[in-house]
Design an enzyme around this catalytic site. Structure first.
Site, short mmCIF file in Angstrom:
data_model
loop_
_atom_site.label_atom_id
_atom_site.label_comp_id
_atom_site.label_asym_id
_atom_site.label_seq_id
_atom_site.Cartn_x
_atom_site.Cartn_y
_atom_site.Cartn_z
N GLY A 1 4.29 14.34 -9.99
CA GLY A 1 3.04 14.30 -9.22
C GLY A 1 2.82 12.97 -8.53
N SER B 1 4.73 12.01 -5.98
CA SER B 1 5.25 12.21 -4.63
C SER B 1 6.63 11.61 -4.37
CB SER B 1 4.25 11.71 -3.59
OG SER B 1 4.31 12.57 -2.48
N SER C 1 8.88 13.46 -3.61
CA SER C 1 9.35 14.29 -2.49
C SER C 1 9.06 13.59 -1.16
CB SER C 1 8.74 15.68 -2.52
OG SER C 1 7.34 15.63 -2.55
N ASP D 1 0.50 12.77 1.48
CA ASP D 1 1.53 12.02 0.76
C ASP D 1 2.37 11.18 1.70
OD1 ASP D 1 0.50 13.36 -1.37
OD2 ASP D 1 2.24 14.67 -1.69
N TYR E 1 -1.36 26.83 -5.60
CA TYR E 1 -1.63 25.95 -4.46
C TYR E 1 -1.84 26.79 -3.20
CZ TYR E 1 -0.98 22.14 -1.06
OH TYR E 1 -1.15 21.23 -0.04
P1 ADP Z 1 6.91 15.09 -6.83
O1 ADP Z 1 6.77 14.93 -5.36
O2 ADP Z 1 5.62 15.25 -7.55
O3 ADP Z 1 7.76 14.04 -7.46
P2 ADP Z 1 8.24 17.49 -6.01
O4 ADP Z 1 8.66 18.70 -6.77
O5 ADP Z 1 7.33 17.66 -4.86
O6 ADP Z 1 7.66 16.47 -7.08
O7 ADP Z 1 9.53 16.74 -5.47
C1 ADP Z 1 10.63 16.50 -6.31
C2 ADP Z 1 11.88 16.64 -5.46
O8 ADP Z 1 12.05 15.48 -4.61
C3 ADP Z 1 13.14 16.72 -6.28
O9 ADP Z 1 13.38 18.03 -6.75
C4 ADP Z 1 14.17 16.30 -5.23
O10 ADP Z 1 14.47 17.38 -4.39
C5 ADP Z 1 13.44 15.23 -4.44
N1 ADP Z 1 13.80 13.93 -5.03
C6 ADP Z 1 13.04 13.16 -5.81
N2 ADP Z 1 13.71 12.07 -6.25
C7 ADP Z 1 14.96 12.17 -5.71
C8 ADP Z 1 16.16 11.39 -5.82
N3 ADP Z 1 16.22 10.27 -6.56
N4 ADP Z 1 17.26 11.84 -5.15
C9 ADP Z 1 17.21 12.96 -4.42
N5 ADP Z 1 16.13 13.75 -4.29
C10 ADP Z 1 15.01 13.37 -4.94
MG MG Z 2 5.92 16.37 -3.98
#
Ligand code: ADP
Ligand code: MG
Length: 373
Positions: A108, A110, A112, A156, A210
């Site tokens: 949570g 971000s 992503s 975000d 959502y």
């Molecule tokens: P949040 O944004 O809350 O962390 P999300 O589910 O929206 O969770 O996003 C997580 C996604 O972001 C992961 O599944 C991946 O696809 C991408 N991501 C996050 N960290 C990395 C990383 N270190 N390398 C590659 N992709 C990443």
């Molecule tokens: Mg996210």
């Protein structure tokens, strides 16, 4: 030496203004001192290779002409960004990308947006695509909405791009393009810190709920004859017959007021007042908007029991993280209190850490030319 561009992009917490970015309301996130690093090197063979330090992530390769549905799993966010760039008229010839992160994924915070904005910024830099910050935000949003299939707002992306040390970013989503205004934060000088409680919970219904909330907000706005629900007046909750739509609207209206109250409280360094507003936001998200979950509720309760001035869930809900405004000498007590409460429920131990408002996406000189294998 090969030309490698390195970009560091922070995660974010949203201080207040939850589920308002798709309703035309104000939101107040801040970038945090945990970043995703993206390194990019040019290729000319129409291929993108990407390596990541995510647990179990093997190298993924795809064509620069990649289309939605062709790459899934963790690399979908990267493929989505390359697709989004091309879809918006910025095709690239190929690249090697390495992603390293000190920001937990799926918490949570971000990761992503940090990933998509990092990839877009590094490629913009490497190939001189001429994107501005607002374009990077739109490319990243288009990747998440059009490729990954998550219909996210722009909060975000703007937070992780526009953040700055000791500042939050007030984003007005009522206007297009959204405006961003820095809000100076002074709680650390007054002996307070912001703690994150990463619950480790992620309920499967998050995505569906959502979408359902977005739909409910659109229906409520339509019934009121408005384009966006945050435009509603106080009489809106009386005018709506449906109890669910009434409650959703009540959250949007009261949360909009709370953001304005929070900005005022921050300006006056009225920290107890800010704390009260944060906790009220949580109650509204739990009771009226119904996007909290037991893990978030217990995290907030435990933080308040341990002496936090205020606490709330942050982000979309159904898991992820909570934040608490707390004196630094009480952080350890807060951690122990949350751990005890989680043990009673036999939940996984949550992670508690302090975050500081930090700079948004920025280029970092790369010292090593090594990239990938
Ligand atoms: P949040 O944004 O809350 O962390 P999300 O589910 O929206 O969770 O996003 C997580 C996604 O972001 C992961 O599944 C991946 O696809 C991408 N991501 C996050 N960290 C990395 C990383 N270190 N390398 C590659 N992709 C990443
Ligand atoms: Mg996210």
């Amino acid at each position: 030496m090969t030309d490698v561009r390195r970009w560091d992009v922070p995660g974010r917490v949203n201080l207040i203004g939850e589920h308002l970015d798709y309703n035309g309301g104000p939101v107040l996130p801040m970038a945090i001192d945990r970043t995703v690093t993206v390194k990019a090197r040019a290729r000319d063979d129409g291929t993108v290779n990407v390596w990541s330090d995510l647990p179990g992530a093997a190298k993924v390769s795809f064509a620069v002409t990649v289309q939605p549905g062709e790459v899934d799993g963790w690399a979908a966010y990267v493929a989505g960004t390359v697709w989004s760039l091309a879809d918006r008229g910025h095709a690239i010839p190929g690249a090697d990308l390495v992603i390293e992160s000190r920001l937990p994924a799926g918490a949570g915070l971000s990761s992503s947006a940090a990933t998509t904005c990092g990839v877009a910024s590094a490629l913009d830099d490497l190939f001189s695509l001429g994107l501005g910050t607002d374009d990077v935000a739109l490319v990243a949003q288009h990747a998440e909405a059009g490729y990954v299939g998550a219909p996210v707002g722009l909060m975000d992306q703007l937070a992780v791009l526009h953040g700055a040390a000791e500042q939050a970013v007030l984003i007005d989503t009522a206007v297009t393009p959204h405006t961003t205004t820095p809000v100076a934060l002074g709680w650390e000088a007054d002996g307070l810190v912001l703690a994150v409680i990463a619950t480790g919970a992620h309920h499967a219904l998050a995505d569906g709920e959502y979408a359902a909330r977005r739909d409910e907000c659109e229906r409520a706005a339509a019934e009121l004859g408005l384009e966006r629900l945050a435009q509603a007046g106080l009489d809106a909750t009386v005018m709506l017959a449906d109890e669910t739509l009434k409650a959703r609207t009540r959250h949007v209206l009261t949360e909009t007021a709370r953001v304005r109250g929070a900005v005022t409280a921050i300006g006056r360094r009225a920290w107890p007042q800010l704390g009260t507003i944060l906790t009220a936001s949580h109650a509204s998200l739990r009771d009226d908007f119904e996007v909290s979950c037991p893990e978030l509720d217990v995290a907030v309760e435990a933080a308040l029991e341990a002496g936090a001035l205020g606490a709330r869930m942050t982000g979309g809900g159904f898991g992820g993280s909570a934040i608490a405004l707390v004196p630094p000498e009480k952080v350890q007590a807060l951690r122990e209190r949350v751990e005890v409460r989680y043990e009673q429920h036999q939940w996984k131990r949550p992670e508690v850490f302090v975050v500081h408002a930090s700079d948004g996406a920025h280029r970092v000189p790369d010292t090593g030319a090594r990239l990938g294998g």
